[in-house]
Design a protein around this motif. Sequence first.
Motif, PDB file in Angstrom:
ATOM      1  N   THR A 171      78.584  43.566  27.313  1.00 56.62           N
ATOM      2  CA  THR A 171      78.536  44.965  26.980  1.00 56.62           C
ATOM      3  C   THR A 171      79.256  45.629  26.840  1.00 56.62           C
ATOM      4  O   THR A 171      80.652  45.511  27.577  1.00 56.62           O
ATOM      5  CB  THR A 171      77.670  45.588  27.991  1.00 56.62           C
ATOM      6  N   ASN A 172      79.570  47.279  26.764  1.00 52.75           N
ATOM      7  CA  ASN A 172      80.733  47.854  26.196  1.00 52.75           C
ATOM      8  C   ASN A 172      81.592  48.677  27.577  1.00 52.75           C
ATOM      9  O   ASN A 172      82.318  48.651  27.817  1.00 52.75           O
ATOM     10  CB  ASN A 172      80.324  49.142  25.005  1.00 52.75           C
ATOM     11  N   ASP A 173      80.584  48.496  28.767  1.00 56.99           N
ATOM     12  CA  ASP A 173      80.925  49.225  29.883  1.00 56.99           C
ATOM     13  C   ASP A 173      81.359  48.075  30.933  1.00 56.99           C
ATOM     14  O   ASP A 173      81.568  48.071  31.866  1.00 56.99           O
ATOM     15  CB  ASP A 173      79.755  49.525  30.452  1.00 56.99           C
ATOM     16  N   ALA A 174      81.054  46.663  30.417  1.00 58.51           N
ATOM     17  CA  ALA A 174      81.362  45.664  31.225  1.00 58.51           C
ATOM     18  C   ALA A 174      82.652  44.911  31.903  1.00 58.51           C
ATOM     19  O   ALA A 174      82.860  44.750  32.685  1.00 58.51           O
ATOM     20  CB  ALA A 174      81.387  44.230  30.735  1.00 58.51           C
ATOM     21  N   ASP A 175      83.631  46.006  31.378  1.00 62.04           N
ATOM     22  CA  ASP A 175      85.623  45.970  31.873  1.00 62.04           C
ATOM     23  C   ASP A 175      85.440  47.035  32.479  1.00 62.04           C
ATOM     24  O   ASP A 175      86.998  47.245  32.647  1.00 62.04           O
ATOM     25  CB  ASP A 175      86.134  45.808  30.818  1.00 62.04           C
ATOM     26  N   LYS A 176      84.920  48.041  32.801  1.00 61.06           N
ATOM     27  CA  LYS A 176      85.386  49.398  32.830  1.00 61.06           C
ATOM     28  C   LYS A 176      85.077  49.290  34.473  1.00 61.06           C
ATOM     29  O   LYS A 176      84.193  48.763  35.364  1.00 61.06           O
ATOM     30  CB  LYS A 176      84.329  50.425  33.031  1.00 61.06           C
ATOM     31  N   LYS A 177      85.134  50.885  35.641  1.00 58.49           N
ATOM     32  CA  LYS A 177      84.839  50.606  36.346  1.00 58.49           C
ATOM     33  C   LYS A 177      84.029  51.739  36.549  1.00 58.49           C
ATOM     34  O   LYS A 177      83.761  52.443  36.652  1.00 58.49           O
ATOM     35  CB  LYS A 177      86.334  50.666  37.561  1.00 58.49           C
ATOM     36  N   GLY A 178      83.534  51.555  38.561  1.00 60.08           N
ATOM     37  CA  GLY A 178      82.467  52.499  39.212  1.00 60.08           C
ATOM     38  C   GLY A 178      81.946  51.925  40.135  1.00 60.08           C
ATOM     39  O   GLY A 178      82.693  51.654  40.531  1.00 60.08           O
ATOM     40  N   VAL A 179      80.503  52.629  39.921  1.00 62.24           N
ATOM     41  CA  VAL A 179      79.836  52.691  41.004  1.00 62.24           C
ATOM     42  C   VAL A 179      78.271  51.538  40.972  1.00 62.24           C
ATOM     43  O   VAL A 179      77.962  52.045  39.874  1.00 62.24           O
ATOM     44  CB  VAL A 179      79.051  53.865  42.177  1.00 62.24           C
ATOM     45  N   LEU A 180      77.846  50.280  41.563  1.00 65.02           N
ATOM     46  CA  LEU A 180      77.244  49.617  41.205  1.00 65.02           C
ATOM     47  C   LEU A 180      76.122  49.325  42.439  1.00 65.02           C
ATOM     48  O   LEU A 180      76.749  49.580  43.505  1.00 65.02           O
ATOM     49  CB  LEU A 180      77.847  47.871  41.158  1.00 65.02           C
ATOM     50  N   ILE A 181      74.647  49.615  41.987  1.00 62.40           N
ATOM     51  CA  ILE A 181      73.717  49.354  42.776  1.00 62.40           C
ATOM     52  C   ILE A 181      72.589  48.385  42.486  1.00 62.40           C
ATOM     53  O   ILE A 181      73.017  47.774  41.156  1.00 62.40           O
ATOM     54  CB  ILE A 181      72.896  50.191  43.495  1.00 62.40           C
ATOM     55  N   VAL A 182      72.674  47.805  43.439  1.00 58.70           N
ATOM     56  CA  VAL A 182      71.436  46.372  43.426  1.00 58.70           C
ATOM     57  C   VAL A 182      69.717  46.796  43.659  1.00 58.70           C
ATOM     58  O   VAL A 182      69.686  47.597  44.893  1.00 58.70           O
ATOM     59  CB  VAL A 182      71.652  45.164  44.617  1.00 58.70           C
ATOM     60  N   VAL A 183      69.054  47.436  42.951  1.00 53.94           N
ATOM     61  CA  VAL A 183      67.577  47.609  42.490  1.00 53.94           C
ATOM     62  C   VAL A 183      66.321  46.237  42.440  1.00 53.94           C
ATOM     63  O   VAL A 183      67.441  45.841  41.848  1.00 53.94           O
ATOM     64  CB  VAL A 183      67.162  48.407  41.548  1.00 53.94           C
ATOM     65  N   VAL A 184      65.879  46.177  43.724  1.00 56.03           N
ATOM     66  CA  VAL A 184      65.187  45.113  43.733  1.00 56.03           C
ATOM     67  C   VAL A 184      63.790  46.068  44.349  1.00 56.03           C
ATOM     68  O   VAL A 184      63.590  46.882  44.983  1.00 56.03           O
ATOM     69  CB  VAL A 184      64.984  43.730  44.430  1.00 56.03           C
TER      70      VAL A 184
END
Length: 419
Positions: free
Chosen positions: A328-341
């Motif tokens: 994806t275009n954002d795969a190599d960017k930095k940021g905040v990741l969340i896990v949603v279940v």
Amino acid sequence: MVTGELIGVAMECLNAEFKKTLALRTPPDTADTSHDGLDRCIEARLKIPGKTAVAVIADVLCSAGIAETTEIMDRFSRRPRKGIRLLPSWTWHTASESTPTIVPLGPGNDESSLVSLMSMCPVCRTGILNRVVGKQLFGIPHTDFYIECTCCGAKFIPIGTQFRLVSIAIVRDPLWRKHLNETFSAETWSAVARGTSPGGNPCVRQTGKKPVNPSRKLPPGAFTQLKDGSLLIPCQEKTLCFKPLKLIFYGSVREDLFARAQKPLQEILHYPAFSHLLPLVNAKYSRYLSMKSGLFLGHLKERHDPFYREFLNSYGDEKYGTLRLENTNDADKKGVLIVVVNKGIYHAVNCQDSFRVMVNDVFGRISAEDCLLNGDSTRCRINALVCNNRNVSGISIHTCEKEEERKHITEMLKEFISI
């Protein structure tokens, strides 16, 4: 192999007879099923060669004091035949009551905790517990009664004022491994059933364990989910947009991954994380010191020895899978990741590397060493969360290049984390 199922079927076949007695082998050329021996009964139930099994089964039952050998007179040939009889203490009858009567109160129990225990099974959290009298469980010392679940078949026996989980119908149920042969008070078992203790396990060594089978959701209005799966989360004066990532799963989940650890047991015991286990290993398991640590732990688990869990982190005994991030275009960017279940946020992380690195290299695959005490419990938890809940889980991201802003967002997201 002589299994519990094989022995149980043999006992049921014997108990079904009026005299609790059967010939070991069926006479040849006998079509009348009323003269079936134990061999033919086992063949009909388990589809295995009964003639080769009955001799071993009889030896096991007799040596355990469950049955005795006898002779049966054949009505047609008038010749005695070798038989086996179930001893009275191991028989049961169809008139045995199975009613939800509360067990007798003891000095360590109160009526409310017993009522709570009987109203919900701690194992499946679906059935209720019934008091069963007039029956005995194979391989269990004599008790006046035992408690059985109407749904999953879990069985508890009284030990003084407490209760021990001794059996469950579904062998692969996780609680079979975690709670088998453990003894707790009625109040503690009730807490397990309600899920009020960490992970449903009242005797976790390390505090803070969180379940990998989530069911809680955030309060309505905590965030908004758009049609494309994006999440709008209020963060002080801003509203942040988290885009879902497309994940690729490989194969099914695997369990007992820790059993693949290659380092010898004596080597890992020199690590600070395991040093407190060294005296007990030297006292009881010294002959295994040269064995690979994974092989040793797998051996303990097969024998239902709970000591193997002392070598694992809080999430080292879960089922894990393999996942990767789709390009994806954002795969190599930095940021905040969340896990949603299940529409709940279960983890938030500040990605100092790219999202691709975080998903593929950190959460995407678990090694045997990650499961150990000195491993990474967070990696184990997130992998188990996502891989065991594929249909209702996902990973979403918010791109952000500034380190201070990422830290601030991650800190603010803690109030949204469900568990």
